[in-house]
Motif scaffolding. Structure first.
Motif, mmCIF file in Angstrom:
data_model
loop_
_atom_site.group_PDB
_atom_site.id
_atom_site.type_symbol
_atom_site.label_atom_id
_atom_site.label_comp_id
_atom_site.label_asym_id
_atom_site.label_seq_id
_atom_site.Cartn_x
_atom_site.Cartn_y
_atom_site.Cartn_z
ATOM 1 N N PHE A 1 45.584 30.545 31.567
ATOM 2 C CA PHE A 1 46.505 31.597 31.968
ATOM 3 C C PHE A 1 47.083 31.314 33.347
ATOM 4 O O PHE A 1 48.261 31.578 33.602
ATOM 5 N N SER A 2 46.283 30.737 34.245
ATOM 6 C CA SER A 2 46.799 30.364 35.563
ATOM 7 C C SER A 2 47.855 29.270 35.434
ATOM 8 O O SER A 2 48.855 29.272 36.166
ATOM 9 N N SER A 3 47.632 28.333 34.494
ATOM 10 C CA SER A 3 48.627 27.285 34.262
ATOM 11 C C SER A 3 49.935 27.875 33.750
ATOM 12 O O SER A 3 51.021 27.415 34.116
ATOM 13 N N TRP A 4 49.840 28.894 32.875
ATOM 14 C CA TRP A 4 51.057 29.522 32.368
ATOM 15 C C TRP A 4 51.779 30.289 33.482
ATOM 16 O O TRP A 4 53.015 30.225 33.574
ATOM 17 N N ILE A 5 51.036 31.008 34.305
ATOM 18 C CA ILE A 5 51.646 31.722 35.433
ATOM 19 C C ILE A 5 52.360 30.742 36.357
ATOM 20 O O ILE A 5 53.488 30.981 36.820
ATOM 21 N N ASN A 6 51.726 29.612 36.622
ATOM 22 C CA ASN A 6 52.350 28.586 37.472
ATOM 23 C C ASN A 6 53.594 28.016 36.801
ATOM 24 O O ASN A 6 54.591 27.717 37.472
ATOM 25 N N PHE A 7 53.561 27.864 35.477
ATOM 26 C CA PHE A 7 54.703 27.320 34.741
ATOM 27 C C PHE A 7 55.931 28.208 34.851
ATOM 28 O O PHE A 7 57.044 27.724 35.109
ATOM 29 N N GLY B 1 32.915 33.888 34.879
ATOM 30 C CA GLY B 1 34.219 34.165 35.459
ATOM 31 C C GLY B 1 35.320 33.209 35.066
ATOM 32 O O GLY B 1 36.367 33.181 35.720
ATOM 33 N N ASN B 2 35.106 32.403 34.010
ATOM 34 C CA ASN B 2 36.145 31.481 33.563
ATOM 35 C C ASN B 2 37.153 32.136 32.636
ATOM 36 O O ASN B 2 38.047 31.458 32.120
ATOM 37 N N SER B 3 37.004 33.430 32.397
ATOM 38 C CA SER B 3 37.923 34.142 31.503
ATOM 39 C C SER B 3 38.365 35.435 32.157
ATOM 40 O O SER B 3 37.698 35.961 33.054
ATOM 41 N N ILE B 4 39.498 35.954 31.720
ATOM 42 C CA ILE B 4 40.027 37.220 32.220
ATOM 43 C C ILE B 4 40.476 38.066 31.033
ATOM 44 O O ILE B 4 40.843 37.533 29.974
ATOM 45 N N PRO C 1 38.526 44.971 25.241
ATOM 46 C CA PRO C 1 39.552 44.013 25.700
ATOM 47 C C PRO C 1 39.318 42.615 25.130
ATOM 48 O O PRO C 1 38.180 42.200 24.871
ATOM 49 N N PHE C 2 40.417 41.892 24.942
ATOM 50 C CA PHE C 2 40.347 40.491 24.530
ATOM 51 C C PHE C 2 40.354 39.618 25.788
ATOM 52 O O PHE C 2 40.896 39.996 26.837
ATOM 53 N N MET C 3 39.771 38.415 25.664
ATOM 54 C CA MET C 3 39.629 37.515 26.813
ATOM 55 C C MET C 3 40.450 36.240 26.576
ATOM 56 O O MET C 3 40.674 35.830 25.425
ATOM 57 N N ILE C 4 40.873 35.661 27.687
ATOM 58 C CA ILE C 4 41.622 34.404 27.620
ATOM 59 C C ILE C 4 41.145 33.500 28.755
ATOM 60 O O ILE C 4 40.680 33.983 29.802
ATOM 61 N N SER C 5 41.230 32.212 28.554
ATOM 62 C CA SER C 5 40.798 31.250 29.561
ATOM 63 C C SER C 5 41.572 31.447 30.862
ATOM 64 O O SER C 5 42.803 31.472 30.867
ATOM 65 N N ARG C 6 40.836 31.586 31.948
ATOM 66 C CA ARG C 6 41.471 31.785 33.251
ATOM 67 C C ARG C 6 42.301 30.560 33.637
ATOM 68 O O ARG C 6 43.396 30.690 34.183
ATOM 69 N N ASN C 7 41.777 29.376 33.357
ATOM 70 C CA ASN C 7 42.501 28.154 33.722
ATOM 71 C C ASN C 7 43.823 28.053 32.971
ATOM 72 O O ASN C 7 44.858 27.713 33.550
#
Length: 904
Positions: free
Chosen positions: A792-798, A830-833, A784-790
């Protein structure tokens, strides 16, 4: 007799409860007449000060002719003759036909000022670019039509003739520039859309009546809260906040809070219902807060169950939840209101100190304004104004944060300054706080501070900062350190210890940016912005290293009920006196046990009450001083001048004085600002941008609830308020904004499109796996590839929040760590998902950024190695899709869930 609330209209003042009805009515009528005359006289006086200037130096103006004006307009500066000089015509009889001067506020060309300084009788000058008359001695722009004494008819006729025959914007060159949309900002008229019907704005008064015939015996706000199972910590916080007037007043007067937030304010609406029940006229003995507790538990899992929790932690989580639901974006152009307010406040203060008390200049434009009217080159000023306009247009919609009624009440700002003792370099950081956590100094700590007193002062003596030296002199010499001579500890002592400068040395040395080394330094902390309600948390619990319990410090801390002076710890020029509203006390030996009780002053009768869950008891103030305060709530005290102003405005907004709005006599003002005006001691400048966009039209995100967000007031009252508080902008008519409406619709459509495409890719990948086509996916060949949790959370909120802004470029550098061999490892904190590469490529195509990161315990592949590996995988996937496409074409056209999406 019960003491009346300060928020009552002055028209009710002086009424006796036992008066006869007829006498009572006559008293009301007489008082209303007297107060009507008083407010009318005050507004008239204010309008007169605003509209009329008083410059007696206009008597020295010579005879101006059209010919002399045209000559001076085309000539250069008499002193320096620059290519593009400022055209300021001296109106003294000896200069009116021969002297044209340049001048600027900050530039090198200042011959207009020098000319006046050489001969003060030459103090009145005319700006030929805008026809404004300015007096250097009075330091004010002279109102040509309303000055005492009036200007001569010859001068007025000449200026009128010049304006009619040669308008300032009449040249073809100016018109050509005005038609170029690149060189100037978009005019406001081009942004106006459909006009909002004035009848859609509610015409309602804003005087809040809180008393009735039973207030003397049993005022409102004395309803208890039932304990729902170790929920005393929750009840104590709710009762304390309920007795903070700025907080409770916001929730008492509103039904549905969706009009104040685009988000669904589920917790905020529940809080409003709870506060209204606590202050209900039914005066129930107690009510259950279980609905509000469930809303907090849904957002913060630690409050689920029936275990005892910390009241201060609950308060922070509750305020953060309410702030999130009620917040709105704050943009760059709104800062100009606060900046101009502080500038005007400073100017008024300097003007008062100088002793010039003959008139108020705040309502008139200065001849040295910042909008191109300064004594400077007209060409330079137009160029500078255009550049500034373009810059403002570029940054006007820049998001700087989020604001809400919660942040307006509780947010303060700390400024931390670290000074290097080697190079004297100073670094400054600012931090927002909602409560100050103060330690209780022990006897050993106090003795150590006392013993190091002389050493500390001598070590600071090498510092060349006068302000730091003077502050330390106060700190170690004067009032608050009462514990040097006594064992009693006061709240001021705790504050003094908190704000004591720290010496950064030994293991605490800091890295100086200028020296690029670890250096000894001094760290000082000051308050740069004082909150409306100051929340102070006293650290009574210390963690026991030998166990899991928190040891409680039961030292007595004396706290003032009124007159807490924060000026020794603040660099702000605002009022710094605070009075106690409420506080929370903890009884018991540790944080895991014990009992929380709230003590609060009722704002109607002024008495103190104990809120012990469902039991409410009236107390003497002497009994309060025996309690161990844990969390205290202080409200800033309003000045006497501010209270007088509020009484006048409340009377003007009372029901009998509210009239139907007319476009010629009324304008709009923020309802939120009026609500804060009722209970805030320092309300700040008027901010109509909470319902207006940067173009001065309706804000699209709030236009649906405009009837509750703005109020019509008379123009004279608007001038009265802006003269004292500043702010704006002023608007008489509300139009939908063509520009902002279009951008708003495009942004909402973008959110919807991105979310739908993201889900479509997920559904396609799931369909391929169900149909046995997993070899067409990257997950079949790679981890799996990883992405910054912060991020991705900002994009979900957007994509889910209508008010949220785009998250910016993808930044995965924060989830990587480099070792000594310059190899990158994935951080395991845990800063990435994990995220499928197909989805990552979709987001990267929109936002850019990177890099791509594989989930692997070993070192990350280099950029070239990852590129080669992806090329091989892409070739395999392309070959697999090609084979599957060929097989499908050979078969009968039987549709499957994957056929339609295979090409994707």
């Amino acid at each position: 007799m019960a003491r009346r609330s300060k928020r009552l209209s002055s028209r009710n003042g002086g009424k006796e409860r036992g008066a006869e009805p007829e006498t009572k009515e006559l008293m009301d009528v007489d008082e209303q007449k007297d107060q009507n005359m008083e407010i009318d006289a005050e507004v008239a006086k204010t309008n007169e000060r605003i509209a009329t200037t008083h410059c007696g130096h206009v008597k020295s103006i010579g005879l101006l002719t059209k010919g002399s004006f045209k000559k001076s307009e085309k000539s250069r500066c008499t002193e320096c003759s620059p290519a593009a000089s400022g055209r300021w015509l001296c109106l003294h009889p000896s200069c009116i036909d021969s002297i044209t001067l340049c001048g600027s506020k900050n530039g090198e060309q200042q011959h207009a000022t020098e000319h006046y300084q050489n001969d003060p009788s030459h103090c009145v000058m005319l700006n030929t670019s805008n026809m404004r008359v300015f007096c250097f001695i009075c330091n004010v722009e002279v109102d040509k039509n309303n000055n005492e004494p009036p200007l001569t008819n010859e001068l007025l006729n000449c200026l009128t003739e010049i304006r009619k025959t040669e308008p300032r914007n009449g040249s073809s060159k100016t018109k050509a520039k005005a038609q170029n949309p690149i060189e100037i900002a978009v005019e406001l008229a081009d942004t106006k859309g459909e006009l909002l019907d004035r009848s859609s704005i509610q015409n309602r008064p804003y005087v809040k009546e809180m008393e009735d015939e039973f207030e003397a015996d049993f005022p409102k706000g004395l309803t208890g809260l039932n304990n729902c199972g170790n929920t005393c910590y929750f009840n104590a916080v709710i009762q304390s906040l309920s007795n903070c007037p700025p907080f409770s007043d916001f929730f008492r007067g509103k039904g549905d809070l969706r009009q104040f937030s685009i988000r669904e304010p589920r917790a905020a609406n529940t809080m409003a219902q709870l506060i209204q029940n606590l202050w209900s006229a039914q005066r129930l003995p107690s009510i259950s807060p279980i609905s509000m507790l469930k809303k907090v538990a849904e957002a913060h899992a630690q409050f689920r169950g029936t275990q005892q929790q910390d009241a201060q932690e609950l308060m922070r989580c509750l305020l953060q939840l309410l702030h999130t639901e009620l917040s709105r974006p704050k943009y760059e152009h709104e800062l100009n209101i606060a900046r101009s307010f502080h500038r005007d406040t400073k100017r008024r203060r300097n003007w008062t100190i100088s002793g010039s008390n003959d008139r108020n200049f705040d309502g008139a434009d200065s001849g040295w304004s910042s909008e191109g009217d300064t004594p400077s080159s007209s060409a330079d000023s137009r160029s500078t104004k255009r550049k500034k306009g373009e810059k403002r247009q570029q940054h006007a919609n820049k998001l700087i944060g989020y604001t809400s009624i919660i942040s307006d009440i509780f947010d303060g700002q700390l400024t931390s300054t670290v000074r290097c003792l080697t190079c004297k370099n100073t670094s400054t950081t600012k931090e927002t706080f909602q409560d100050l956590s103060l330690p209780i100094p022990s006897k050993k700590q106090l003795d150590k501070i006392a013993s190091e007193k002389d050493e500390g002062v001598s070590s600071f003596a090498t510092d060349d900062s006068g302000s730091l030296w003077s502050w330390l002199t106060w700190l170690y010499t004067f009032a608050p350190y009462s514990f040097f001579s006594s064992e009693s500890i006061s709240l001021e002592d705790c504050l003094s210890v908190f704000f004591t400068p720290d010496k950064l040395c030994g293991d605490d040395m800091y890295s100086c940016e200028k020296c690029a080394k670890l250096r000894n330094g001094i760290k000082t902390v000051r308050i740069s912005h004082l909150p409306e309600v100051l929340c102070i948390h006293i650290k009574r619990f210390r963690h026991d290293p030998s166990g899991s319990t928190n040891h409680k410090i039961s030292s007595r801390v004396n706290f003032p009920l009124c007159g807490l002076d924060m000026s020794p710890f603040s660099d702000s020029d605002e009022s710094a006196l605070y009075d106690l509203c409420s506080f929370i006390s903890h009884e018991g030996g540790s944080a895991e046990s014990g009992h929380y009780i709230s003590y609060a002053r009722n704002e109607i009768d002024g008495n103190w009450y104990e809120f012990d869950d469902s039991i409410v008891t009236k107390l003497d103030t002497a009994y309060l001083m025996t309690k161990e305060a844990y969390v205290l709530f202080y409200q800033r005290r309003a000045t006497e001048e501010c209270e007088i102003t509020k009484e006048h405005v409340r009377f003007a907004l009372s029901p009998e004085n509210v009239t139907l709005p007319k476009s010629t006599t009324h304008c709009c003002i923020s309802t939120e600002w009026l609500n804060k005006f009722n209970t805030f001691s320092c309300v700040g400048p008027i901010n109509n941008y909470d319902f207006l966009c940067v173009h001065g039209n309706l804000l699209p995100s709030r236009s649906a609830h405009i009837s509750s967000l703005c109020t019509h007031i008379h123009v004279s009252l608007w001038e009265f308020l802006t003269n004292r508080f500043g702010g704006g902008p002023m608007t008489r008519e509300l139009h939908h904004c063509l520009v902002c409406d279009q951008k708003w619709k495009q942004l909402q459509e973008r959110k919807k499109t991105e979310l739908e495409k993201f889900k479509q890719i997920e559904q396609t990948m799931d369909a391929w796996q169900r149909d046995g086509l997993e070899k067409c996916l990257y997950a079949h060949y790679l981890p799996p590839f990883m992405i910054s949790r912060n991020w991705f959370s900002s994009w979900i909120n957007f994509v889910h929040d209508p008010l949220a802004e785009p998250p910016g470029t993808i930044d995965n550098n924060m989830i990587l760590r480099k070792n000594d061999q310059n190899q990158f490892f994935l951080l395991p904190n845990g800063n990435s998902i994990p995220l499928d590469r197909e989805l990552f490529l979709f987001l990267k195509q929109i936002y850019g950024g990177g890099p791509e990161v594989l989930r692997s315990p070993a070192a990350q592949l280099s950029e070239q190695e990852l590129s080669d590996l992806l090329d091989q995988v892409n070739s395999k996937i392309a070959e697999m899709k090609k084979q599957l496409t060929a097989e499908i074409l050979k078969q009968e056209p039987v549709q499957s869930s994957s056929q339609s999406s295979l090409s994707t």
